[in-house]
Design a protein around this motif. Structure first.
Motif, mmCIF file in Angstrom:
data_model
loop_
_atom_site.group_PDB
_atom_site.id
_atom_site.type_symbol
_atom_site.label_atom_id
_atom_site.label_comp_id
_atom_site.label_asym_id
_atom_site.label_seq_id
_atom_site.Cartn_x
_atom_site.Cartn_y
_atom_site.Cartn_z
ATOM 1 N N ALA A 1 0.981 -0.989 -0.028
ATOM 2 C CA ALA A 1 0.015 -0.078 0.167
ATOM 3 C C ALA A 1 0.910 1.329 0.116
ATOM 4 N N TYR A 2 0.217 2.370 -0.289
ATOM 5 C CA TYR A 2 1.181 3.626 -0.626
ATOM 6 C C TYR A 2 0.021 4.740 0.186
ATOM 7 N N TRP A 3 0.822 5.619 0.689
ATOM 8 C CA TRP A 3 0.241 7.069 0.870
ATOM 9 C C TRP A 3 0.306 7.663 -0.479
ATOM 10 N N ILE A 4 -0.919 8.281 -0.915
ATOM 11 C CA ILE A 4 -1.286 8.959 -1.980
ATOM 12 C C ILE A 4 -2.253 10.023 -1.837
ATOM 13 N N ASN A 5 -2.217 11.321 -2.111
ATOM 14 C CA ASN A 5 -3.070 12.370 -1.752
ATOM 15 C C ASN A 5 -3.517 12.292 -0.538
ATOM 16 N N GLY A 6 -2.801 12.118 0.464
ATOM 17 C CA GLY A 6 -3.113 12.172 1.859
ATOM 18 C C GLY A 6 -4.031 11.122 2.498
ATOM 19 N N THR A 7 -4.266 9.856 1.603
ATOM 20 C CA THR A 7 -4.885 8.747 1.988
ATOM 21 C C THR A 7 -4.048 7.433 1.752
ATOM 22 N N ILE A 8 -4.568 6.126 2.185
ATOM 23 C CA ILE A 8 -3.722 5.117 1.849
ATOM 24 C C ILE A 8 -4.500 4.401 0.727
ATOM 25 N N TYR A 9 -3.709 4.170 -0.169
ATOM 26 C CA TYR A 9 -4.346 3.412 -1.556
ATOM 27 C C TYR A 9 -3.758 1.874 -1.461
ATOM 28 N N VAL A 10 -4.479 1.190 -1.750
ATOM 29 C CA VAL A 10 -4.474 -0.495 -1.999
ATOM 30 C C VAL A 10 -4.606 -0.844 -3.350
ATOM 31 N N PRO A 11 -3.751 -2.009 -3.708
ATOM 32 C CA PRO A 11 -3.828 -2.625 -4.853
ATOM 33 C C PRO A 11 -5.229 -3.420 -5.146
ATOM 34 N N VAL A 12 -6.004 -2.904 -6.289
ATOM 35 C CA VAL A 12 -7.100 -3.424 -6.614
ATOM 36 C C VAL A 12 -7.125 -4.840 -7.093
ATOM 37 N N LYS A 13 -6.232 -5.454 -7.642
ATOM 38 C CA LYS A 13 -6.230 -6.643 -8.001
ATOM 39 C C LYS A 13 -6.134 -7.638 -6.767
ATOM 40 N N LEU A 14 -4.971 -7.261 -5.927
ATOM 41 C CA LEU A 14 -4.897 -8.275 -4.607
ATOM 42 C C LEU A 14 -5.900 -8.238 -3.693
ATOM 43 N N VAL A 15 -6.717 -6.959 -3.612
ATOM 44 C CA VAL A 15 -7.865 -7.028 -2.548
ATOM 45 C C VAL A 15 -8.867 -7.533 -3.035
ATOM 46 N N CYS A 16 -9.294 -7.571 -4.478
ATOM 47 C CA CYS A 16 -10.486 -8.219 -4.788
ATOM 48 C C CYS A 16 -10.060 -9.609 -4.884
ATOM 49 N N GLY A 17 -8.950 -9.985 -5.183
ATOM 50 C CA GLY A 17 -8.769 -11.272 -5.361
ATOM 51 C C GLY A 17 -8.761 -12.189 -3.766
ATOM 52 N N LYS A 18 -8.360 -11.480 -3.052
ATOM 53 C CA LYS A 18 -8.551 -12.133 -1.517
ATOM 54 C C LYS A 18 -9.866 -12.064 -1.150
ATOM 55 N N PHE A 19 -10.633 -11.103 -1.181
ATOM 56 C CA PHE A 19 -12.000 -11.108 -0.463
ATOM 57 C C PHE A 19 -13.121 -11.153 -1.471
ATOM 58 N N MET B 1 -14.065 -10.525 -4.933
ATOM 59 C CA MET B 1 -14.791 -9.453 -5.614
ATOM 60 C C MET B 1 -14.137 -9.435 -6.823
ATOM 61 N N THR B 2 -14.832 -8.899 -7.899
ATOM 62 C CA THR B 2 -14.289 -8.842 -9.251
ATOM 63 C C THR B 2 -14.038 -7.323 -9.491
ATOM 64 N N TYR B 3 -13.240 -6.899 -10.508
ATOM 65 C CA TYR B 3 -12.914 -5.624 -11.057
ATOM 66 C C TYR B 3 -12.914 -5.532 -12.528
ATOM 67 N N SER B 4 -13.132 -4.595 -13.160
ATOM 68 C CA SER B 4 -12.987 -4.542 -14.689
ATOM 69 C C SER B 4 -12.829 -3.065 -14.923
ATOM 70 N N ASN B 5 -12.137 -2.915 -16.239
ATOM 71 C CA ASN B 5 -11.849 -1.316 -16.615
ATOM 72 C C ASN B 5 -12.651 -1.302 -17.981
ATOM 73 N N ILE B 6 -13.637 -0.310 -17.619
ATOM 74 C CA ILE B 6 -14.527 -0.056 -18.909
ATOM 75 C C ILE B 6 -14.484 1.056 -19.582
ATOM 76 N N SER B 7 -14.509 0.958 -20.933
ATOM 77 C CA SER B 7 -14.276 2.136 -21.839
ATOM 78 C C SER B 7 -15.565 2.814 -21.932
ATOM 79 N N ALA B 8 -15.855 4.114 -21.769
ATOM 80 C CA ALA B 8 -16.932 4.973 -21.952
ATOM 81 C C ALA B 8 -16.352 6.260 -22.203
ATOM 82 N N ALA B 9 -17.128 7.451 -22.046
ATOM 83 C CA ALA B 9 -16.835 8.804 -22.113
ATOM 84 C C ALA B 9 -15.546 8.995 -21.591
#
Length: 390
Positions: free
Chosen positions: A109-127, A129-137
């Motif tokens: 995890a990293y401190w970014i913009n004053g808050t803690i960011y976590v890796p999407v793929k790892l967290v989704c995989g462990k708990f 969940m699924t994630y996807s990147n969708i093309s739109a506007a």
């Protein structure tokens, strides 16, 4: 003709330099974040980021409607995320991450913009969940659990107007509202000392609720509530998260109420609630029958709902998320006050255990006192506010 070559060459070079400057200062791309079938507020401070090719989001994305408990310990700089028996522990000082079985992973995890960011793929995989990147506007990062009802394509097509509105609002933000005055600070000339932010309407009653495992920031929240002479309910996770028993005693000892929170998708919900009540009884000699469903009571099945009712539980839903996990104290307070100034309905304000929560509580309480907005106490004798069928 030869005399003209040098000025022409200089003009061409200047043109390229200007083009390069224009490219380098171009506005960063906008990425939207969606959870299940809804978008999160669009903010540069909480937008997804990439580090080393890995996509990251604030951990609060998972601790909201997705129901994963997140607790940051500032003393040893560790973030623990948990649901049931699954745990991820991010050590920000050493850049390591382990699960409950001491398996290590290479995406810290990293401190970014004053808050803690976590890796999407790892967290989704462990708990689970699924994630996807969708093309739109604008690109959309969508994170889903079992509560999602739309496919990615259906979600994108049904959200076209919402996306345009969000992008327009992001590109043309409204004027920043004047900050609430500090207690004891002089007010601007010509201002009414009795009206820091006049509401259009007032809710009939406001309930203060705090979600998550009590941690190092909880005592400051308790102090803020005591200073405001208000009582609140603290909904603690009933998912196996280890609870600080001393803090549970402090919460009850200072006149507040404890309830539980659990996901509608939780396996053996009644067993989890019994275990949580065992912990509460061991620590305080009391039990609780107050409950909030992390992802909303409307997601309960009829069987679940009837079972909880027969066991004596009273189910409450929050109606206003303060977003104190994403905003600073001032913005959190302004967000809440702007919302409650536009309703006459009972309002259940959701807050967490964050460094901003105590300061925001003080500001909100000052406003409630100034405009004589009653603050209620959630209890078994109160009629619950929820989304259950009437």
């Amino acid at each position: 003709m030869k005399k003209l070559r040098r000025p022409v060459l200089a003009l061409i070079l200047c043109t390229f330099l200007l083009l390069g400057m224009t490219t380098s200062t171009a506005a960063p791309s906008v990425t939207l974040t969606a959870v299940n079938d809804s978008f999160l507020p669009l903010s540069a401070a909480t937008m997804p980021e990439r580090r080393g090719g890995t996509q990251y989001v604030p951990y609060s994305v998972f601790s909201g409607t997705l129901g994963i408990s997140g607790s940051y310990n500032s003393a040893d700089e560790t973030l623990s995320m948990s649901s049931g028996s699954t745990v991820l522990r991010f050590d920000l000082s050493h850049g390591t991450v382990y699960d409950q079985n001491m398996n290590s992973y290479g995406t810290p995890a990293y401190w970014i913009n004053g808050t803690i960011y976590v890796p999407v793929k790892l967290v989704c995989g462990k708990f689970g969940m699924t994630y996807s990147n969708i093309s739109a506007a604008a690109p959309i990062l969508r994170i889903c659990n079992a509560s999602a009802s739309l496919s990615d394509s259906a979600f994108a097509s049904s959200s076209a107007s919402t996306i345009r509105s969000m992008l327009d609002a992001y590109s043309n933000p409204p004027a920043t509202p004047a900050p609430l005055p500090q207690s004891g600070a002089p007010l601007p000339a010509g201002s009414n000392p009795n009206a820091p932010m006049a509401p259009l309407q007032k809710p009939s009653v406001v309930y203060l609720s705090y979600f998550g495992a009590p941690d190092a920031d909880t005592p400051a929240i308790l102090d803020a509530l005591e200073g405001a002479h208000h009582h609140a309910i603290f909904f603690v996770p009933a998912d196996g998260t280890r609870l600080d028993e001393d803090l549970l005693r402090q919460i009850l000892g200072r006149g507040h109420t404890i309830g539980f929170t659990v996901l509608s998708s939780a396996q053996d919900m009644s067993g989890k609630l019994r275990t949580a009540n065992d912990t509460l009884f061991r620590a305080t000699g009391t039990v609780s029958r107050l409950l909030s469903i992390s992802n909303g009571s409307e997601h309960l099945s009829n069987v679940q709902r009837e079972g909880l009712m027969q066991a004596g539980y009273r189910i409450w839903d929050t109606t206003l998320d303060s977003r104190d996990h994403s905003y600073n104290a001032e913005t959190t307070a302004q967000t809440v006050l702007a919302a409650i100034g536009q309703t006459t309905e009972p309002t259940v304000i959701r807050m967490g255990h964050y460094q901003t929560s105590a300061h925001a509580t003080t500001r909100i309480a000052e406003h409630l006192r100034t405009y004589d907005i009653p603050v209620g106490e959630i209890s078994l004798t109160r009629t619950p506010i929820n989304h259950l069928p009437k």
